[in-house]
Design a protein around this motif. Structure first.
Motif, mmCIF file in Angstrom:
data_model
loop_
_atom_site.group_PDB
_atom_site.id
_atom_site.type_symbol
_atom_site.label_atom_id
_atom_site.label_comp_id
_atom_site.label_asym_id
_atom_site.label_seq_id
_atom_site.Cartn_x
_atom_site.Cartn_y
_atom_site.Cartn_z
ATOM 1 N N SER A 38 2.033 16.575 -23.711
ATOM 2 C CA SER A 38 0.602 16.327 -23.574
ATOM 3 C C SER A 38 0.230 15.055 -24.306
ATOM 4 N N SER A 39 -0.809 14.421 -23.838
ATOM 5 C CA SER A 39 -1.316 13.204 -24.448
ATOM 6 C C SER A 39 -2.546 13.538 -25.284
ATOM 7 N N PHE A 40 -2.546 13.093 -26.522
ATOM 8 C CA PHE A 40 -3.662 13.251 -27.439
ATOM 9 C C PHE A 40 -4.043 11.882 -27.976
ATOM 10 N N THR A 41 -5.144 11.821 -28.701
ATOM 11 C CA THR A 41 -5.549 10.606 -29.387
ATOM 12 C C THR A 41 -5.941 10.966 -30.813
ATOM 13 N N HIS A 42 -5.903 9.984 -31.681
ATOM 14 C CA HIS A 42 -6.324 10.212 -33.072
ATOM 15 C C HIS A 42 -7.833 10.033 -33.223
ATOM 16 N N SER A 43 -8.508 9.602 -32.159
ATOM 17 C CA SER A 43 -9.931 9.302 -32.210
ATOM 18 C C SER A 43 -10.749 10.326 -31.419
ATOM 19 N N ARG A 44 -11.598 11.055 -32.113
ATOM 20 C CA ARG A 44 -12.473 12.028 -31.451
ATOM 21 C C ARG A 44 -13.371 11.321 -30.431
ATOM 22 N N GLU A 45 -13.880 10.137 -30.776
ATOM 23 C CA GLU A 45 -14.748 9.381 -29.875
ATOM 24 C C GLU A 45 -14.008 8.996 -28.597
ATOM 25 N N ARG A 46 -12.746 8.609 -28.711
ATOM 26 C CA ARG A 46 -11.952 8.246 -27.533
ATOM 27 C C ARG A 46 -11.730 9.478 -26.652
ATOM 28 N N ALA A 47 -11.432 10.614 -27.264
ATOM 29 C CA ALA A 47 -11.215 11.852 -26.505
ATOM 30 C C ALA A 47 -12.471 12.230 -25.724
ATOM 31 N N ASP A 48 -13.625 11.975 -26.303
ATOM 32 C CA ASP A 48 -14.897 12.304 -25.660
ATOM 33 C C ASP A 48 -15.077 11.549 -24.343
ATOM 34 N N GLU A 49 -14.426 10.407 -24.192
ATOM 35 C CA GLU A 49 -14.511 9.614 -22.964
ATOM 36 C C GLU A 49 -13.752 10.258 -21.805
ATOM 37 N N PHE A 50 -12.879 11.230 -22.113
ATOM 38 C CA PHE A 50 -11.994 11.789 -21.094
ATOM 39 C C PHE A 50 -12.386 13.177 -20.614
ATOM 40 N N GLY A 51 -13.483 13.732 -21.114
ATOM 41 C CA GLY A 51 -13.853 15.043 -20.611
ATOM 42 C C GLY A 51 -15.073 15.630 -21.277
ATOM 43 N N ASP A 52 -15.498 16.747 -20.733
ATOM 44 C CA ASP A 52 -16.677 17.450 -21.231
ATOM 45 C C ASP A 52 -16.391 18.275 -22.474
ATOM 46 N N TYR A 53 -15.124 18.639 -22.657
ATOM 47 C CA TYR A 53 -14.701 19.421 -23.820
ATOM 48 C C TYR A 53 -13.694 18.621 -24.629
ATOM 49 N N ILE A 54 -13.710 18.827 -25.930
ATOM 50 C CA ILE A 54 -12.725 18.192 -26.798
ATOM 51 C C ILE A 54 -11.890 19.280 -27.449
ATOM 52 N N ILE A 55 -10.583 19.185 -27.246
ATOM 53 C CA ILE A 55 -9.645 20.079 -27.906
ATOM 54 C C ILE A 55 -9.169 19.369 -29.169
ATOM 55 N N GLU A 56 -9.339 20.012 -30.319
ATOM 56 C CA GLU A 56 -8.884 19.472 -31.598
ATOM 57 C C GLU A 56 -7.727 20.335 -32.078
ATOM 58 N N ALA A 57 -6.587 19.699 -32.355
ATOM 59 C CA ALA A 57 -5.391 20.436 -32.755
ATOM 60 C C ALA A 57 -4.782 19.840 -34.014
ATOM 61 N N GLN A 58 -4.227 20.712 -34.829
ATOM 62 C CA GLN A 58 -3.416 20.292 -35.965
ATOM 63 C C GLN A 58 -1.977 20.287 -35.455
ATOM 64 N N VAL A 59 -1.463 19.106 -35.145
ATOM 65 C CA VAL A 59 -0.156 18.973 -34.518
ATOM 66 C C VAL A 59 0.906 18.707 -35.594
ATOM 67 N N PRO A 60 1.941 19.554 -35.647
ATOM 68 C CA PRO A 60 3.030 19.290 -36.600
ATOM 69 C C PRO A 60 3.697 17.951 -36.284
#
Length: 94
Positions: A38-60
């Protein structure tokens, strides 16, 4: 990264939660089965550009395959992290 850091807080923007297998949910917290990669970003603002929901995960850290500074010609522009899938406990925000 800090030498004692074991996880990164990463974000993924999605349009529909039915794209994911939600194994458990309690309010904004959920256990989600992510795709193999899966593709994630370190920026919450950038993630907001890609959808209506934001999934926030603590990734090992051991689940991070690649990130934008490691492969700058491949993963540029979005602060992108490629992450190995599996079960993740996440926060889901609208």
């Amino acid at each position: 990264l800090h030498s004692l850091q074991s996880h990164l807080t990463l974000y993924r923007g999605v349009n529909a939660l039915d794209e994911y297998r939600v194994l458990a949910r309690d309010g904004k917290r959920a256990v989600v089965l992510m795709n193999n990669v899966s593709s994630f970003t370190h920026s919450r603002e950038r993630a907001d550009e890609f959808g209506d929901y934001i999934i926030e995960a603590q990734v090992p850290l051991v689940k991070v395959l690649a990130y934008y500074d490691l492969l700058p010609k491949l993963l540029r522009g979005e602060g992108e992290f490629l992450v190995v899938g599996g079960m993740y406990e996440v926060s889901i925000n609208a």
